[in-house]
Design an enzyme around this catalytic site. Structure first.
Site, PDB file in Angstrom:
ATOM      1  N   GLY A 136      59.792  18.457 -25.186  1.00 40.79           N
ATOM      2  CA  GLY A 136      60.407  16.747 -25.972  1.00 40.79           C
ATOM      3  C   GLY A 136      61.095  16.813 -25.391  1.00 40.79           C
ATOM      4  CD  GLU A 151      67.306  18.240 -27.123  1.00 41.36           C
ATOM      5  OE1 GLU A 151      67.274  19.899 -26.786  1.00 41.36           O
ATOM      6  OE2 GLU A 151      66.062  18.572 -27.213  1.00 41.36           O
TER       7      GLU A 151
HETATM    8  N1  B3K Z   1      66.058  24.285 -26.712  1.00 48.91           N
HETATM    9  C1  B3K Z   1      64.514  23.681 -26.234  1.00 48.91           C
HETATM   10  C2  B3K Z   1      62.738  23.565 -25.944  1.00 48.91           C
HETATM   11  C3  B3K Z   1      62.681  25.391 -24.609  1.00 48.91           C
HETATM   12  C4  B3K Z   1      61.373  25.665 -24.873  1.00 48.91           C
HETATM   13  C5  B3K Z   1      61.300  26.422 -23.945  1.00 48.91           C
HETATM   14  N2  B3K Z   1      60.027  27.204 -23.892  1.00 48.91           N
HETATM   15  C6  B3K Z   1      64.475  22.425 -26.828  1.00 48.91           C
HETATM   16  C7  B3K Z   1      64.668  22.349 -28.203  1.00 48.91           C
HETATM   17  O1  B3K Z   1      64.580  22.766 -28.998  1.00 48.91           O
HETATM   18  O2  B3K Z   1      66.455  21.496 -28.051  1.00 48.91           O
HETATM   19 ZN    ZN Z   2      67.084  22.896 -30.132  1.00 49.79          ZN
END
Ligand code: B3K
Ligand code: ZN
Length: 891
Positions: free
Chosen positions: A264, A301
Site C-alpha cells: 500500500g 503512514e
Molecule cells: N511498513 C510498510 C510495509 C512494508 C512491507 C515490506 N514487505 C507499510 C506499512 O505497514 O505502513
Molecule cells: Zn504500517
C-alpha cells in the site's frame, strides 16, 4: 528439486546486538536508469567491550571498491553468504563502499527500481542491502546525509529523507540535491525519489507553532487527484496532536506517488512513498471505499512517524510493535473522522460501522490465517523470509491486541502508557515487551498474563452459556476459553480476554447490570475479564430470563460459541443495542442458513430467516451504512472456513439461491430504498452520503441477482448516467453479477471510457475476475481471466494489476478457481512460477491463496497438492514462495 529444504530458518531467540555502531551514513548517488553508482561512507564505532567483525549485508550488488580509513580493505574484508564482513584494525573506522546497481533490471520492486521513467526505493524490510552493503537490521540507527545527482531532463525532481540543505545545477545538463535527516533512523526507512513529478503543497502550523510544509508529489497532470490525500494528511497531523500530543518533527513532510509498488505505502522518514491507489482520487475515478482507504493509509503512514520511526523495532520479530500499534491508531483516527462528519446524533452508529468493517476484515483474513499452516503469534518466533510476515496476524490481530490494552486500561490509562513509552524509548529500537512494560508501569498493573497474546498463535474460542435462576433473580454467565493447537504450539495457556457484556430483557431493552458484590446497578454494558480456563459471572436482580449480548464492540479477537436458536438470533438482529452484535447476529443467522442450503441442494430458504431480513430492511431508524453492512451476506472465504469439508461449488449455489430469494421477496423494499435514499447534488465524500450509496448499490445487487427487470434497468441507468465512480461502478457490478446480456456491452463501454486510467482499469479487471456465473451457459471465468491477461493494460510486472486480476480470481472467486477439473489450480502454479522469477514478494502473496488447501474436499485436495508440489520443485524458486508452499505441504 525440493526448494523448501534449502531455506534457512531465522529464530527470534538468536538475536544478538551488533558489535559495532554506525554513527553516520553519507550516501552519494550518481543516478542512472541502468547504472547507478552508489558511494556510502559509514562512520563506525565499536561498542565498548564488544568484539568481532562488522557484517555487511548485500544482495544483487556489484562491488566497485571498499576502503577502510582511506586504504584498500584487502585482508580486512571477506565475502560471506550474506554479503561481506569487515574487520577494521581499530575501534573507530570510516568505511567507504562503492557499488553499482541497475534499477531498470530490478523487477522485485525492492531496493532501487525504475517505474514509468522515474527512480524509486523500497527498503523495508531488507531492501537497503540491494542498494549498498550495510548492516541492514532495524537496530542499527544512524544519521543520514544524502547527495543525489542526475540528468536534469529525465529526473527533474530529486528527493530524499529529511530537509533539503543544498541543490543546484551542474555542467552537462545535470543537477544535484543534498538532503539531511536530523533524526537517526534504521536503514529500512531510507528513501529516494528521482522523477518527473509535480507537487500539491500546503503549509500548516504545528501544535508548538512551527510552520511545516506538506507536499503530495504526483505525475504531471494528476494534481486534481491529490486533494483528498492532502486533506487526510492534515487531519492525521491534527489528530495525533490532539489525541496523543505527538507533533510532526520535520520542516517538511512529503508523500510521493508511484505506479509500481508491492504493497500500500511506506513510511520512510519524511518521504512516504505510496502506491498510486492510496493517493489519487477524484469523484469520477474513485469510489467511496477508495476515499476511505486513502484517508486511512495516509494516516497510517503518517502515524508511523512516531510509532515506528522515532521508536522502532529491535528486530523484525517485533514488527507488530509498530504495525499493530499503528493500525490501531489509524482505526481510531478513521472512526473519529467518521463520527465527526456524522454529527452528534449519528456518531455512535458511524463508529460502529467502522468497527464492523474492521472486525469483518480481521475475521476474513486473520482468523483464516490463524487456522492454517502459516499460523503464527503476533510476535513470531521464527521465519524463513521476513516479507512473508507482513500478515493479517501481525497487523490486524496486532491492532486488536493493542485495542484490548486500550479497553482494559481505559483511554486515559492508555495515553499514560503511550507517554511513558515515548519518554523511555524515543530514539531507540525496542521490543514488544518494552511497549507492554510501559503500559503496565504507567498504570501500575501486572500485564504478565496479558503478554501471552504476543506469544500464542491461533484464534481463541470463548464458549458461553447462561443460566437464569427465577427464584434467586440471578443470572449466571459461564465463560470458558481454549485456543486450538497451531503448528509448533500444541498446548496453550488461558489468555486475558476482555468480554464486553450486555443483557437484553424480554422487551428488547438492555438491563442495568449489577454484578454480585456491586452495591447498585450501573451501566448496561460491562467489560468482564476472563482470565481462567472457565469462570462464572453472576448478575443480580434479574427478573426475567435475559438474552446475553457478548463481546460487544468486538472486545476481543476471539470466536464466540454460544447456542442460540434461530428465534433468538432474529431477536438480537432486531433488538441488540450494540450495533456490532446486531450485525453479528445477522451474520450468524445467514451463515447457518447458507451452510444448511449448501448441504441440501433442494431445500428452500427458510421463511423465518427471510422475515428477519425483511425486518432489518424495513427499520427506517437504522443508518443506511449500517443496513448495507448487516444486509450483506457473509463473505465466501469466511463461509468456506466454517464449512467442513470446504466445497466451493455447492456453497456458491447456496449463496446464489439466498441472494435470489432476498432479491425476489423484498423487491419492493429494495426499489423503495433505492428511490428514497438517492443522494442529490455534487459528490462529496461523506459518511451519510456514502451510506446511502452503499445501500442503493446493494439493492441493485440483490435485484439484479433475482433478475428483476426494474432493478436491472436502474442498474443500467445508474451505470450510464452517474457522475461519480461509486455509482457508476455500482451499476456495472450489479449488471455483471446478473444473467443480463447487457453486462458485456457495459464492460466494453467502461473499458473504452477509462482505457488510459490504470487505477480505474484495476477495478474493471477485478470485477470480471471475481464474477459469478449467474448465466449457467456462460464460459468458465478462468477463460476470461486468461484472455484478460492479453489486454494491453495488463502487466505481470505491475503488482496492482496482478492483485486485481489474479488476486481477485484466486482469493475472491473460490467456486470458479476451484473448478473440479483442476484447471484453476494448474493456472495458479503457472502464474506463481512466472511471477516468482520477477517479483518474489508478489508471487508469495498470490501463492498464499492455496495454503488452506487441507480444508477442501478430498478431490480438490489431490488436485491442489499436485500443483503445490510442482511449484515447490520449480527451478530457482525464491525463499519467499518456498516458505509458503513448504509450510502448506508440511502443515
Ligand atoms: N511498513 C510498510 C510495509 C512494508 C512491507 C515490506 N514487505 C507499510 C506499512 O505497514 O505502513
Ligand atoms: Zn504500517
Amino acid at each position: 528439486m525440493d526448494n523448501t529444504l534449502q531455506t534457512p530458518t531465522i529464530l527470534r531467540s538468536d538475536y544478538r546486538p551488533l558489535a559495532w555502531r554506525v554513527e553516520s551514513v553519507e550516501l552519494d548517488f550518481r543516478l542512472d536508469a541502468e547504472q547507478t553508482l552508489v558511494t556510502s561512507r559509514l562512520a563506525c564505532v565499536r561498542v565498548p567491550g564488544a568484539s568481532g567483525p562488522l557484517p555487511l549485508d548485500g544482495e544483487d550488488l556489484e562491488l566497485v571498491s571498499l576502503r577502510i580509513d582511506g586504504a584498500e580493505a584487502g585482508e580486512c574484508m571477506r565475502r560471506t553468504e550474506r554479503g561481506l564482513e569487515v574487520t577494521p584494525g581499530s575501534d573507530t573506522a570510516t568505511i567507504e563502499i562503492v557499488t553499482r546497481v541497475n534499477p531498470a533490471a530490478n523487477t522485485t520492486l525492492s531496493g532501487l527500481y525504475a517505474s514509468k521513467g522515474g527512480l524509486f526505493t523500497q527498503c523495508e524490510a531488507e531492501g537497503f542491502r540491494r542498494i549498498t552493503y550495510f548492516p541492514d537490521r532495524p537496530d542499527v540507527m544512524a544519521r543520514y546525509t544524502v547527495r543525489l545527482e542526475a540528468e536534469q531532463a529525465s529526473f527533474p525532481v530529486l528527493l530524499s529523507n529529511g530537509n533539503l540543505v543544498d541543490s543546484g545545477e551542474l555542467p552537462g545538463d545535470r543537477h544535484y540535491a543534498v538532503w539531511e535527516d536530523p533524526f537517526p533512523k534504521p536503514s529500512y526507512l531510507f528513501a529516494l525519489v528521482a522523477a518527473d513529478l509535480e507537487a500539491m503543497e500546503r503549509s500548516v502550523e504545528t501544535l508548538s507553532g512551527r510552520e511545516v510544509l506538506l507536499q503530495v508529489w504526483v505525475e504531471p497532470g494528476n494534481l486534481d487527484r491529490a486533494g483528498h490525500a492532502m486533506d487526510s494528511l492534515v487531519n492525521a497531523l491534527r489528530w495525533d496532536e490532539e489525541t496523543f500530543g505527538l507533533e510532526l518533527d520535520l520542516d517538511r513532510f512529503m508523500i510521493v506517488v508511484v505506479a509500481d509498488f508491492n504493497m500500500g505505502a511506506m513510511e520512510n522518514k519524511g518521504l512516504n512513498i505510496f502506491n498510486a491507489r492510496f493517493v489519487l482520487a477524484r469523484p469520477d475515478t474513485a469510489t467511496d471505499a477508495d476515499f476511505e482507504g486513502i484517508e486511512s493509509v495516509v494516516a497510517h503512514e503518517y502515524f508511523h512517524n512516531w510509532t515506528g520511526n522515532r521508536v522502532t523495532c529491535r528486530d523484525w520479530f517485533q514488527l507488530t510493535l509498530k504495525e499493530g500499534l499503528t493500525v490501531f491508531r489509524d482505526q481510531q483516527f478513521s472512526a473519529d473522522m467518521l463520527a465527526r462528519a456524522a454529527g452528534a446524533e449519528r456518531e455512535a452508529s458511524a463508529r460502529a460501522v467502522k468497527r464492523i468493517d474492521d472486525f469483518r476484515g480481521l475475521r476474513a483474513a486473520q482468523f483464516t490465517e490463524d487456522s492454517g499452516p502459516m499460523a503464527h503469534p503476533i510476535r513470531p518466533d521464527s521465519y524463513q523470509e521476513i516479507n512473508n510476515f507482513y500478515t493479517a496476524t501481525v497487523y490486524e490481530k496486532g491492532a486488536a491486541v493493542i485495542r484490548m490494552q486500550h479497553t482494559l486500561l481505559g483511554a486515559e490509562g492508555f495515553r499514560k502508557g503511550m507517554n511513558l513509552y515515548f519518554e523511555r524509548h524515543d530514539g531507540q529500537a525496542v521490543t514488544c515487551d518494552d511497549f507492554v512494560a510501559a503500559m503496565a508501569d504507567a498504570n501500575d498493573r501486572d500485564m504478565t498474563q496479558f503478554m501471552r497474546w504476543y506469544s500464542q498463535a491461533g484464534t481463541p474460542v470463548v464458549r458461553a452459556s447462561g443460566q437464569w435462576d427465577a427464584d434467586a433473580r440471578r443470572y449466571t454467565l459461564t465463560l470458558a476459553q481454549h485456543t486450538p493447537p497451531t503448528p509448533g504450539q500444541p498446548e496453550k495457556l488461558p489468555l486475558v480476554i476482555p468480554v464486553a457484556v450486555g443483557l437484553i430483557g424480554p422487551d428488547g431493552n438492555d438491563l442495568p447490570l449489577r454484578l454480585e458484590g456491586d452495591s447498585a446497578a450501573g451501566a448496561t454494558t460491562r467489560v468482564l475479564e476472563l482470565v481462567e480456563a472457565e469462570q462464572h459471572f453472576v448478575f443480580e436482580d434479574v427478573d426475567a430470563e435475559p438474552v446475553p449480548s457478548l463481546l460487544r464492540g468486538f472486545s476481543a479477537p476471539v470466536l464466540l460459541e454460544i447456542d442460540e436458536s434461530d428465534a433468538r438470533l432474529a431477536f438480537r438482529m432486531a433488538h441488540d443495542a450494540d450495533p456490532c452484535n446486531r450485525w453479528d447476529a445477522a451474520q450468524r443467522y445467514a451463515e447457518r442458513v447458507i451452510l444448511a442450503l449448501a448441504a441440501k441442494a433442494d431445500a428452500d430458504v427458510p421463511e423465518a430467516f427471510l422475515d428477519a431480513w425483511g425486518a432489518l430492511l424495513a427499520d427506517e431508524s437504522l443508518d443506511p451504512a449500517f443496513v448495507a453492512l448487516a444486509a450483506t451476506l457473509p463473505g465466501e472465504g469466511w463461509l468456506l472456513e466454517r464449512m467442513r469439508p470446504a466445497d466451493p461449488a455447492p456453497l456458491r449455489a447456496a449463496l446464489m439461491r439466498v441472494m435470489r430469494a432476498i432479491g425476489e421477496r423484498f423487491a419492493d423494499q429494495w426499489l423503495g430504498l433505492y428511490q428514497r435514499l438517492e443522494v442529490r447534488g455534487p459528490y462529496r465524500y461523506h459518511p451519510a452520503d456514502a451510506g446511502c450509496r452503499a445501500l442503493r448499490n446493494l439493492a441493485l445487487r440483490y435485484l439484479a441477482a433475482a433478475g428483476n427487470e426494474d432493478g436491472l434497468n436502474r442498474a443500467e441507468t445508474q451505470f450510464e448516467y452517474a457522475e461519480n465512480m461509486t455509482e457508476q461502478f455500482g451499476g456495472l457490478a450489479a449488471l455483471v453479477h446478473s444473467a443480463s446480456p447487457v453486462a458485456e456491452d457495459a464492460l466494453d463501454n467502461f473499458h473504452t471510457r477509462f482505457s488510459s486510467d490504470a487505477l480505474v482499469l484495476d477495478k474493471w479487471f477485478a470485477l470480471q475476475a471475481g464474477a459469478w456465473r449467474w448465466d449457467e451457459a456462460a464460459p468458465p471465468v478462468l477463460e476470461r481471466v486468461k484472455a484478460l491477461m492479453d489486454d494491453p493494460a495488463f502487466k505481470l510486472t505491475n503488482p496492482n494489476k496482478v492483485y486485481s486480476l489474479l488476486g481477485a480470481f484466486f482469493r475472491g472467486n473460490p467456486a470458479e478457481f476451484h473448478a473440479a477439473d483442476g484447471s484453476g489450480h494448474a493456472f495458479w502454479a503457472e502464474q506463481i512460477i512466472a511471477l516468482d522469477a520477477m517479483n518474489p514478494q508478489v508471487a508469495s502473496r498470490m501463492a498464499r491463496s492455496l495454503e488452506n488447501w487441507r480444508r477442501y474436499t478430498p478431490a480438490l485436495q489431490t488436485s491442489i497438492r499436485t500443483q503445490l508440489e510442482r511449484v515447490r520443485d520449480a527451478d530457482g524458486l525464491s525463499p519467499d514462495v518456498a516458505e509458503v508452499v513448504g509450510k502448506a505441504l508440511v502443515g
